[in-house]
Design a protein around this motif. Sequence first.
Motif, short mmCIF file in Angstrom:
data_model
loop_
_atom_site.label_atom_id
_atom_site.label_comp_id
_atom_site.label_asym_id
_atom_site.label_seq_id
_atom_site.Cartn_x
_atom_site.Cartn_y
_atom_site.Cartn_z
N LEU A 41 -1.23 -17.68 2.56
CA LEU A 41 -0.09 -17.53 1.98
C LEU A 41 0.39 -15.90 2.29
O LEU A 41 -0.39 -15.04 2.54
CB LEU A 41 -0.24 -17.27 0.44
N LEU A 42 1.76 -15.77 2.61
CA LEU A 42 2.50 -14.52 2.90
C LEU A 42 3.26 -14.23 1.82
O LEU A 42 4.18 -14.95 1.31
CB LEU A 42 2.97 -14.63 4.06
N VAL A 43 2.92 -13.18 1.24
CA VAL A 43 3.86 -12.69 -0.09
C VAL A 43 4.49 -11.54 0.08
O VAL A 43 4.07 -10.54 0.84
CB VAL A 43 2.70 -12.34 -1.37
N ASP A 44 5.96 -11.60 -0.38
CA ASP A 44 6.71 -10.54 -0.05
C ASP A 44 6.95 -9.43 -0.88
O ASP A 44 7.89 -8.52 -0.78
CB ASP A 44 8.31 -11.33 0.13
N ARG A 45 6.16 -9.08 -1.76
CA ARG A 45 6.12 -8.17 -2.74
C ARG A 45 4.42 -7.73 -3.30
O ARG A 45 3.68 -8.50 -3.12
CB ARG A 45 6.87 -8.54 -3.94
N PRO A 113 -17.71 -16.07 6.70
CA PRO A 113 -17.89 -14.96 6.59
C PRO A 113 -16.56 -13.86 6.40
O PRO A 113 -15.57 -14.29 6.37
CB PRO A 113 -18.15 -14.70 8.32
N PRO A 114 -17.05 -12.80 5.77
CA PRO A 114 -15.96 -11.85 5.51
C PRO A 114 -15.00 -11.45 6.73
O PRO A 114 -15.84 -11.18 7.78
CB PRO A 114 -16.56 -10.61 4.82
N ASP A 115 -13.80 -11.53 6.63
CA ASP A 115 -13.08 -11.07 7.73
C ASP A 115 -12.67 -9.55 7.76
O ASP A 115 -12.06 -9.08 6.53
CB ASP A 115 -11.89 -12.06 7.86
N PRO A 116 -13.19 -8.62 8.56
CA PRO A 116 -12.95 -7.29 8.37
C PRO A 116 -11.19 -6.90 8.23
O PRO A 116 -10.90 -5.98 7.60
CB PRO A 116 -13.38 -6.79 9.63
N ALA A 117 -10.40 -7.76 8.81
CA ALA A 117 -9.17 -7.53 8.78
C ALA A 117 -8.57 -7.74 7.14
O ALA A 117 -7.44 -7.13 7.06
CB ALA A 117 -8.34 -8.30 9.66
N TYR A 118 -9.43 -8.12 6.03
CA TYR A 118 -9.02 -8.56 5.11
C TYR A 118 -9.85 -7.64 4.25
O TYR A 118 -11.00 -8.04 3.77
CB TYR A 118 -9.12 -9.83 4.67
N PRO A 119 -9.40 -6.39 3.79
CA PRO A 119 -10.53 -5.33 3.00
C PRO A 119 -10.58 -5.85 1.62
O PRO A 119 -11.36 -5.39 0.94
CB PRO A 119 -9.79 -3.97 3.13
N TYR A 120 -9.87 -6.58 0.94
CA TYR A 120 -9.82 -7.00 -0.38
C TYR A 120 -10.38 -8.54 -0.62
O TYR A 120 -9.85 -9.54 0.07
CB TYR A 120 -8.70 -6.99 -1.08
N GLN A 121 -11.18 -8.91 -1.63
CA GLN A 121 -11.64 -10.07 -1.65
C GLN A 121 -12.05 -10.46 -3.29
O GLN A 121 -12.43 -9.68 -3.96
CB GLN A 121 -12.65 -10.60 -0.73
N GLU A 144 0.22 -6.42 4.31
CA GLU A 144 1.09 -7.07 5.32
C GLU A 144 2.73 -6.87 5.02
O GLU A 144 3.16 -7.61 4.00
CB GLU A 144 0.90 -8.22 5.67
N GLY A 145 3.37 -6.23 6.09
CA GLY A 145 4.91 -6.21 5.46
C GLY A 145 5.21 -5.50 4.41
O GLY A 145 4.66 -4.30 4.32
N LEU A 146 6.16 -6.09 3.53
CA LEU A 146 6.32 -5.34 2.30
C LEU A 146 5.54 -5.72 1.09
O LEU A 146 5.74 -5.70 -0.02
CB LEU A 146 7.90 -5.65 1.99
N GLY A 147 4.80 -7.01 1.52
CA GLY A 147 3.52 -7.35 0.58
C GLY A 147 2.21 -7.42 1.05
O GLY A 147 1.71 -6.50 1.41
N PHE A 148 1.75 -8.84 0.95
CA PHE A 148 0.25 -8.96 1.59
C PHE A 148 0.35 -10.50 1.86
O PHE A 148 1.02 -11.05 1.54
CB PHE A 148 -0.64 -8.45 0.27
#
Length: 189
Positions: A41-45, A113-121, A144-148
């Motif tokens: 999902l791409l979230v805008d806020r 596996p944890p993806d190092p590009a995603y620091p929160y889980q 990412e962008g204006l959100g996550f």
Amino acid sequence: IALGSNGIRQLLQHELAMSQPVANFVARISYGRRRFSVTELLVDRGSASEFVDWFLKRTELNDELAMLAASPDHYVIQTNANGAQEVIETTGGSPLVGRFMIDYQDLSSLRSPPDPAYPYQAAGVAKAENGLVIGGVRHQFRNEGLGFRAKLTVEFPTMIIPGAVSAHRWHLASEFSNWIEAAFAPLSD
């Protein structure tokens, strides 16, 4: 909601009595191998850390209303005294409801596996009531962008019907979209 979690458990007891032995059997014959159901999902806020904090806090506080409101497939989502989250829901388009516990402190048997590009889980092992490991979740987030961006993963036993794994992507997209809306509702309009 009016029935309460005990009332729901009582209503579903016969269905759970049928589904649990099947789920346990599928987990056992899978020998720890997994199929992954993944949705992005791409979230805008908001931010990744804010959402993960909100989600884990709702779990810690046993905020059952927030957890249930995310999907009509959710019947019971409660955190017990040990911190594990009991989930009774319909997963993957299954005709039967299932029950499992997610331990967000235990990552020991996760195969994704944890993806190092995603620091929160928000990740944890899923177990049957008898302690049998049946899968897990590894939901990862990054700004990412204006959100996550959210990369949501559920680990199913490999011997599950493949269609159930792909159907579960819709469940993930729906429930997390609704949780994200709830987490950032004060930021809207």
